[in-house]
Scaffold this motif. Structure first.
Motif, PDB file in Angstrom:
ATOM      1  N   ASP A 163       0.963  -1.203  -0.133  1.00  0.00           N
ATOM      2  CA  ASP A 163       0.042  -0.224  -0.184  1.00  0.00           C
ATOM      3  C   ASP A 163       0.949   1.373   0.053  1.00  0.00           C
ATOM      4  O   ASP A 163       0.500   2.384  -0.475  1.00  0.00           O
ATOM      5  CB  ASP A 163      -0.996   0.151   1.046  1.00  0.00           C
ATOM      6  CG  ASP A 163      -1.570   1.308   1.548  1.00  0.00           C
ATOM      7  OD1 ASP A 163      -2.646   1.274   0.979  1.00  0.00           O
ATOM      8  OD2 ASP A 163      -0.936   1.958   2.271  1.00  0.00           O
ATOM      9  N   PHE A 164       1.819   1.195   0.547  1.00  0.00           N
ATOM     10  CA  PHE A 164       3.133   2.378   0.844  1.00  0.00           C
ATOM     11  C   PHE A 164       2.763   3.589   1.480  1.00  0.00           C
ATOM     12  O   PHE A 164       3.301   4.621   1.132  1.00  0.00           O
ATOM     13  CB  PHE A 164       3.673   2.375  -0.628  1.00  0.00           C
ATOM     14  CG  PHE A 164       4.194   1.297  -1.320  1.00  0.00           C
ATOM     15  CD1 PHE A 164       5.154   0.677  -0.716  1.00  0.00           C
ATOM     16  CD2 PHE A 164       4.091   1.123  -2.736  1.00  0.00           C
ATOM     17  CE1 PHE A 164       5.801  -0.686  -1.365  1.00  0.00           C
ATOM     18  CE2 PHE A 164       4.385  -0.440  -3.409  1.00  0.00           C
ATOM     19  CZ  PHE A 164       5.354  -0.951  -2.731  1.00  0.00           C
ATOM     20  N   GLN A 165       1.554   3.666   2.084  1.00  0.00           N
ATOM     21  CA  GLN A 165       1.207   5.044   2.889  1.00  0.00           C
ATOM     22  C   GLN A 165       2.111   5.124   4.053  1.00  0.00           C
ATOM     23  O   GLN A 165       2.657   6.032   4.321  1.00  0.00           O
ATOM     24  CB  GLN A 165      -0.065   4.605   3.619  1.00  0.00           C
ATOM     25  CG  GLN A 165      -1.341   4.730   2.640  1.00  0.00           C
ATOM     26  CD  GLN A 165      -2.533   4.918   3.157  1.00  0.00           C
ATOM     27  OE1 GLN A 165      -2.993   5.571   4.038  1.00  0.00           O
ATOM     28  NE2 GLN A 165      -3.516   4.084   2.948  1.00  0.00           N
ATOM     29  N   CYS A 166       2.905   3.728   4.443  1.00  0.00           N
ATOM     30  CA  CYS A 166       3.980   4.070   5.524  1.00  0.00           C
ATOM     31  C   CYS A 166       5.006   4.736   4.815  1.00  0.00           C
ATOM     32  O   CYS A 166       5.952   5.523   5.712  1.00  0.00           O
ATOM     33  CB  CYS A 166       4.354   2.555   6.084  1.00  0.00           C
ATOM     34  SG  CYS A 166       4.754   1.474   4.542  1.00  0.00           S
ATOM     35  N   VAL A 167       5.348   4.554   3.675  1.00  0.00           N
ATOM     36  CA  VAL A 167       6.757   5.362   3.137  1.00  0.00           C
ATOM     37  C   VAL A 167       6.404   6.543   3.360  1.00  0.00           C
ATOM     38  O   VAL A 167       7.401   7.464   3.707  1.00  0.00           O
ATOM     39  CB  VAL A 167       6.879   4.567   1.611  1.00  0.00           C
ATOM     40  CG1 VAL A 167       7.972   5.539   1.022  1.00  0.00           C
ATOM     41  CG2 VAL A 167       7.268   3.340   1.488  1.00  0.00           C
ATOM     42  N   ALA A 168       5.024   7.033   2.788  1.00  0.00           N
ATOM     43  CA  ALA A 168       4.902   8.578   2.865  1.00  0.00           C
ATOM     44  C   ALA A 168       4.970   9.172   4.146  1.00  0.00           C
ATOM     45  O   ALA A 168       5.279  10.328   4.495  1.00  0.00           O
ATOM     46  CB  ALA A 168       3.812   8.890   2.200  1.00  0.00           C
ATOM     47  N   VAL A 169       4.527   8.487   5.198  1.00  0.00           N
ATOM     48  CA  VAL A 169       4.208   9.022   6.657  1.00  0.00           C
ATOM     49  C   VAL A 169       5.415   9.042   7.531  1.00  0.00           C
ATOM     50  O   VAL A 169       5.439   9.812   8.538  1.00  0.00           O
ATOM     51  CB  VAL A 169       3.085   8.190   7.217  1.00  0.00           C
ATOM     52  CG1 VAL A 169       3.492   6.935   7.732  1.00  0.00           C
ATOM     53  CG2 VAL A 169       2.349   9.039   8.155  1.00  0.00           C
ATOM     54  N   CYS A 170       6.343   8.178   7.017  1.00  0.00           N
ATOM     55  CA  CYS A 170       7.464   8.130   8.006  1.00  0.00           C
ATOM     56  C   CYS A 170       8.459   9.589   7.978  1.00  0.00           C
ATOM     57  O   CYS A 170       9.103   9.653   6.878  1.00  0.00           O
ATOM     58  CB  CYS A 170       8.587   6.941   7.623  1.00  0.00           C
ATOM     59  SG  CYS A 170       9.825   6.917   8.737  1.00  0.00           S
ATOM     60  N   ALA A 171       8.435  10.222   9.105  1.00  0.00           N
ATOM     61  CA  ALA A 171       9.328  11.407   9.092  1.00  0.00           C
ATOM     62  C   ALA A 171      10.827  11.381   9.051  1.00  0.00           C
ATOM     63  O   ALA A 171      11.417  12.262   8.649  1.00  0.00           O
ATOM     64  CB  ALA A 171       8.868  12.135  10.431  1.00  0.00           C
ATOM     65  N   THR A 172      11.173  10.042   9.384  1.00  0.00           N
ATOM     66  CA  THR A 172      12.779   9.850   9.333  1.00  0.00           C
ATOM     67  C   THR A 172      13.197   9.155   8.033  1.00  0.00           C
ATOM     68  O   THR A 172      14.326   8.895   7.988  1.00  0.00           O
ATOM     69  CB  THR A 172      13.246   9.276  10.503  1.00  0.00           C
ATOM     70  OG1 THR A 172      12.624   7.895  10.492  1.00  0.00           O
ATOM     71  CG2 THR A 172      12.958   9.897  11.797  1.00  0.00           C
TER      72      THR A 172
END
Ligand code: SF4
Length: 107
Positions: free
Chosen positions: A50-59
């Motif tokens: 889904d890759f939403q995690c890639v976008a949301v990770c601040a670091t």
């Protein structure tokens, strides 16, 4: 449903992860959790790319598998939610080969 080997998934840099939990909260498939040390961990067989995690990770600790370095792909960052069937195990091995993953699953 795509085959398990067809899903790209993600690679997590556990050195830079600060354990904020944003990726865990955003994943619609509950495919991420915080481990005992508070670092993000992928539950491999639940991931649907889904890759939403890639976008949301601040670091910027989460990378698409095709974009992660070989060094990151050699350090364990994922586990399975269950014992894989022989067919699922084959799909897992195919995925490792396709994306150059050398790290073993955790646990
Ligand atoms: S969003 Fe990034 S820093 Fe936060 S827990 Fe997930 S991988 Fe770690």
């Amino acid at each position: 449903m795509p085959k398990l080997s067809e899903l790209e998934r993600i690679v997590i840099d556990t050195d830079t992860c600060i354990g904020c939990g944003a990726c865990v909260a955003t994943c619609p498939y509950q495919a991420l959790e915080l481990d005992e040390s508070g670092k993000s961990r992928l539950i491999w067989d639940l991931c649907q790319s889904d890759f939403q995690c890639v976008a949301v990770c601040a670091t910027k600790s989460i990378h698409k598998a095709s974009e992660a370095s070989a060094a990151l792909k050699s350090k364990p960052w994922f586990k399975f939610s269950k014992q894989l069937s022989p067919e699922e195990q084959r799909e897992f091995e195919e995925w490792c080969k396709k994306y150059g993953v050398t790290a073993p699953p955790i646990g």
